[in-house]
Design a protein around this motif. Structure first.
Motif, PDB file in Angstrom:
ATOM      1  N   ASP A  18      45.499  -2.109  38.594  1.00 25.81           N
ATOM      2  CA  ASP A  18      46.384  -2.518  39.692  1.00 25.81           C
ATOM      3  C   ASP A  18      47.739  -1.836  39.698  1.00 25.81           C
ATOM      4  O   ASP A  18      48.601  -2.180  40.490  1.00 25.81           O
ATOM      5  CB  ASP A  18      46.577  -4.035  39.669  1.00 25.81           C
ATOM      6  CG  ASP A  18      47.360  -4.506  38.446  1.00 25.81           C
ATOM      7  OD1 ASP A  18      47.612  -3.680  37.533  1.00 25.81           O
ATOM      8  OD2 ASP A  18      47.711  -5.701  38.402  1.00 25.81           O
ATOM      9  N   SER A  19      47.950  -0.848  38.810  1.00 21.05           N
ATOM     10  CA  SER A  19      49.308  -0.298  38.698  1.00 21.05           C
ATOM     11  C   SER A  19      49.702   0.558  39.896  1.00 21.05           C
ATOM     12  O   SER A  19      50.880   0.856  40.065  1.00 21.05           O
ATOM     13  CB  SER A  19      49.469   0.513  37.406  1.00 21.05           C
ATOM     14  OG  SER A  19      48.814   1.757  37.497  1.00 21.05           O
TER      15      SER A  19
ATOM     16  N   ILE B 210      54.624   7.681  37.474  1.00 19.99           N
ATOM     17  CA  ILE B 210      55.183   6.524  38.165  1.00 19.99           C
ATOM     18  C   ILE B 210      54.065   5.680  38.765  1.00 19.99           C
ATOM     19  O   ILE B 210      53.158   6.206  39.424  1.00 19.99           O
ATOM     20  CB  ILE B 210      56.150   6.973  39.273  1.00 19.99           C
ATOM     21  CG1 ILE B 210      57.279   7.827  38.682  1.00 19.99           C
ATOM     22  CG2 ILE B 210      56.720   5.772  40.025  1.00 19.99           C
ATOM     23  CD1 ILE B 210      58.157   8.491  39.737  1.00 19.99           C
ATOM     24  N   SER B 211      54.146   4.379  38.545  1.00 17.72           N
ATOM     25  CA  SER B 211      53.218   3.431  39.161  1.00 17.72           C
ATOM     26  C   SER B 211      53.847   2.865  40.427  1.00 17.72           C
ATOM     27  O   SER B 211      55.058   2.630  40.471  1.00 17.72           O
ATOM     28  CB  SER B 211      52.891   2.294  38.190  1.00 17.72           C
ATOM     29  OG  SER B 211      52.310   2.787  36.998  1.00 17.72           O
ATOM     30  N   LYS B 212      53.044   2.639  41.463  1.00 15.57           N
ATOM     31  CA  LYS B 212      53.569   2.042  42.688  1.00 15.57           C
ATOM     32  C   LYS B 212      53.832   0.548  42.517  1.00 15.57           C
ATOM     33  O   LYS B 212      54.671  -0.023  43.207  1.00 15.57           O
ATOM     34  CB  LYS B 212      52.601   2.277  43.844  1.00 15.57           C
ATOM     35  CG  LYS B 212      52.379   3.747  44.189  1.00 15.57           C
ATOM     36  CD  LYS B 212      53.648   4.432  44.656  1.00 15.57           C
ATOM     37  CE  LYS B 212      54.039   3.994  46.050  1.00 15.57           C
ATOM     38  NZ  LYS B 212      55.203   4.762  46.565  1.00 15.57           N
TER      39      LYS B 212
ATOM     40  N   ALA C 239      41.972  10.000  27.984  1.00 19.08           N
ATOM     41  CA  ALA C 239      42.076   8.973  29.020  1.00 19.08           C
ATOM     42  C   ALA C 239      42.517   9.567  30.355  1.00 19.08           C
ATOM     43  O   ALA C 239      43.380  10.441  30.410  1.00 19.08           O
ATOM     44  CB  ALA C 239      43.056   7.890  28.582  1.00 19.08           C
ATOM     45  N   LEU C 240      41.927   9.056  31.433  1.00 16.07           N
ATOM     46  CA  LEU C 240      42.287   9.467  32.782  1.00 16.07           C
ATOM     47  C   LEU C 240      43.208   8.436  33.416  1.00 16.07           C
ATOM     48  O   LEU C 240      43.011   7.228  33.252  1.00 16.07           O
ATOM     49  CB  LEU C 240      41.036   9.613  33.653  1.00 16.07           C
ATOM     50  CG  LEU C 240      40.103  10.776  33.355  1.00 16.07           C
ATOM     51  CD1 LEU C 240      38.862  10.682  34.239  1.00 16.07           C
ATOM     52  CD2 LEU C 240      40.804  12.112  33.574  1.00 16.07           C
ATOM     53  N   HIS C 241      44.224   8.918  34.130  1.00 12.82           N
ATOM     54  CA  HIS C 241      45.152   8.057  34.846  1.00 12.82           C
ATOM     55  C   HIS C 241      45.316   8.596  36.265  1.00 12.82           C
ATOM     56  O   HIS C 241      45.203   9.802  36.501  1.00 12.82           O
ATOM     57  CB  HIS C 241      46.542   8.058  34.196  1.00 12.82           C
ATOM     58  CG  HIS C 241      46.559   7.666  32.759  1.00 12.82           C
ATOM     59  ND1 HIS C 241      46.965   6.422  32.335  1.00 12.82           N
ATOM     60  CD2 HIS C 241      46.238   8.361  31.630  1.00 12.82           C
ATOM     61  CE1 HIS C 241      46.899   6.367  31.012  1.00 12.82           C
ATOM     62  NE2 HIS C 241      46.464   7.535  30.564  1.00 12.82           N
ATOM     63  N   VAL C 242      45.636   7.710  37.195  1.00 10.31           N
ATOM     64  CA  VAL C 242      46.070   8.141  38.518  1.00 10.31           C
ATOM     65  C   VAL C 242      47.488   7.615  38.706  1.00 10.31           C
ATOM     66  O   VAL C 242      47.740   6.411  38.590  1.00 10.31           O
ATOM     67  CB  VAL C 242      45.115   7.665  39.643  1.00 10.31           C
ATOM     68  CG1 VAL C 242      44.925   6.156  39.639  1.00 10.31           C
ATOM     69  CG2 VAL C 242      45.617   8.139  41.010  1.00 10.31           C
ATOM     70  N   LYS C 243      48.431   8.546  38.940  1.00 10.97           N
ATOM     71  CA  LYS C 243      49.848   8.189  39.005  1.00 10.97           C
ATOM     72  C   LYS C 243      50.568   9.092  39.998  1.00 10.97           C
ATOM     73  O   LYS C 243      50.115  10.209  40.300  1.00 10.97           O
ATOM     74  CB  LYS C 243      50.523   8.364  37.637  1.00 10.97           C
ATOM     75  CG  LYS C 243      49.978   7.488  36.522  1.00 10.97           C
ATOM     76  CD  LYS C 243      50.295   6.019  36.744  1.00 10.97           C
ATOM     77  CE  LYS C 243      49.739   5.166  35.608  1.00 10.97           C
ATOM     78  NZ  LYS C 243      49.945   3.717  35.872  1.00 10.97           N
TER      79      LYS C 243
ATOM     80  N   GLY D  97      46.180   1.856  35.299  1.00  8.50           N
ATOM     81  CA  GLY D  97      46.696   0.936  34.299  1.00  8.50           C
ATOM     82  C   GLY D  97      46.835   1.671  32.980  1.00  8.50           C
ATOM     83  O   GLY D  97      47.433   2.738  32.917  1.00  8.50           O
ATOM     84  N   PRO D  98      46.231   1.153  31.901  1.00 12.41           N
ATOM     85  CA  PRO D  98      46.458   1.745  30.580  1.00 12.41           C
ATOM     86  C   PRO D  98      45.678   3.007  30.291  1.00 12.41           C
ATOM     87  O   PRO D  98      45.925   3.653  29.282  1.00 12.41           O
ATOM     88  CB  PRO D  98      46.024   0.619  29.628  1.00 12.41           C
ATOM     89  CG  PRO D  98      45.009  -0.148  30.413  1.00 12.41           C
ATOM     90  CD  PRO D  98      45.496  -0.113  31.833  1.00 12.41           C
TER      91      PRO D  98
END
Length: 208
Positions: free
Chosen positions: A129-130, A179-181, A162-166, A90-91
């Motif tokens: 949930d992204s 890209i988000s699924k 910040a950590l993201h999974v994309k 998410g963010p």
């Protein structure tokens, strides 16, 4: 090279602090530092030695076990550390200290078949949930930090703190598309220089 020198070298080469490794064993933060520098304890407890050998993917004899013990106890399983970090789907999530608090155990043979180096793996939790339905809130993901040429796939990245999974795609010139699924989230393009690609997601686990 004796067991203390070997352990010190492994920790240094793989980028793990002695304090973090001590906590992984359930010991106080100075346990391994005292073992290496002061010789106290004189030798590692068998359970600690075995867990460290499994974690680093080395024979127990490298860490001070008699050869006959090492030959009887084959390190068929590898413990991959669980880190108290959350990669936001998410963010973005600000990461905590990277000190293992637990571990998952994987088959050494399976990791070898996947071309994965145990010492370069870690597990973290997905938040948000992204990335639904591919990755759901609360899933655990196995992150491979092996340096490799970039290729499209699901990665953990750091933007600032910040950590993201994309899902990442290269976008010429010198940009990455995050890209988000979940189609409710728009793709985001960022300069490659602004992104730290932590590692590629190679496995997931979670509740049905």
């Amino acid at each position: 090279m004796d067991a203390r020198e070997k352990l010190s070298e492994l920790a240094r080469e793989r980028g793990h602090s002695l304090a973090a490794l001590s906590r992984m064993l359930g010991r106080n933060a100075s346990y391994l530092q005292q073992y290496i520098t002061k010789g106290s304890p004189r030798k590692l407890e068998e359970i600690d030695r075995r867990r460290l050998a499994q974690f680093f993917g080395v024979a127990e004899s490298d860490l001070g076990a008699p050869e006959e013990i090492s030959s009887k106890v084959a390190p068929d399983w590898v413990e991959v550390p669980r880190l108290p970090l959350e990669a936001s789907a998410g963010p973005g999530t600000v990461g905590a200290a990277e000190i293992p608090f637990d571990a998952f155990r994987f088959s050494r043979r399976w990791l070898r078949e996947q071309g994965l180096e145990p010492a370069l793996l870690s597990s973290i939790r997905v938040m948000g949930d992204s990335m639904d339905p591919l990755l759901r809130d609360g899933d655990e993901i196995l992150v491979d930090r092996t340096p490799r040429p970039f290729r499209e796939g699901v990665h953990v990245v750091r933007l600032g703190e910040a950590l993201h999974v994309k899902l990442l795609q290269a976008v010429p010139p010198d940009r990455l598309r995050l890209i988000s699924k979940n189609e409710a989230y728009e793709p985001v393009d960022v300069a490659m220089a602004d992104v730290d690609v932590v590692g590629r997601v190679v496995w997931k686990g979670g509740r049905l």
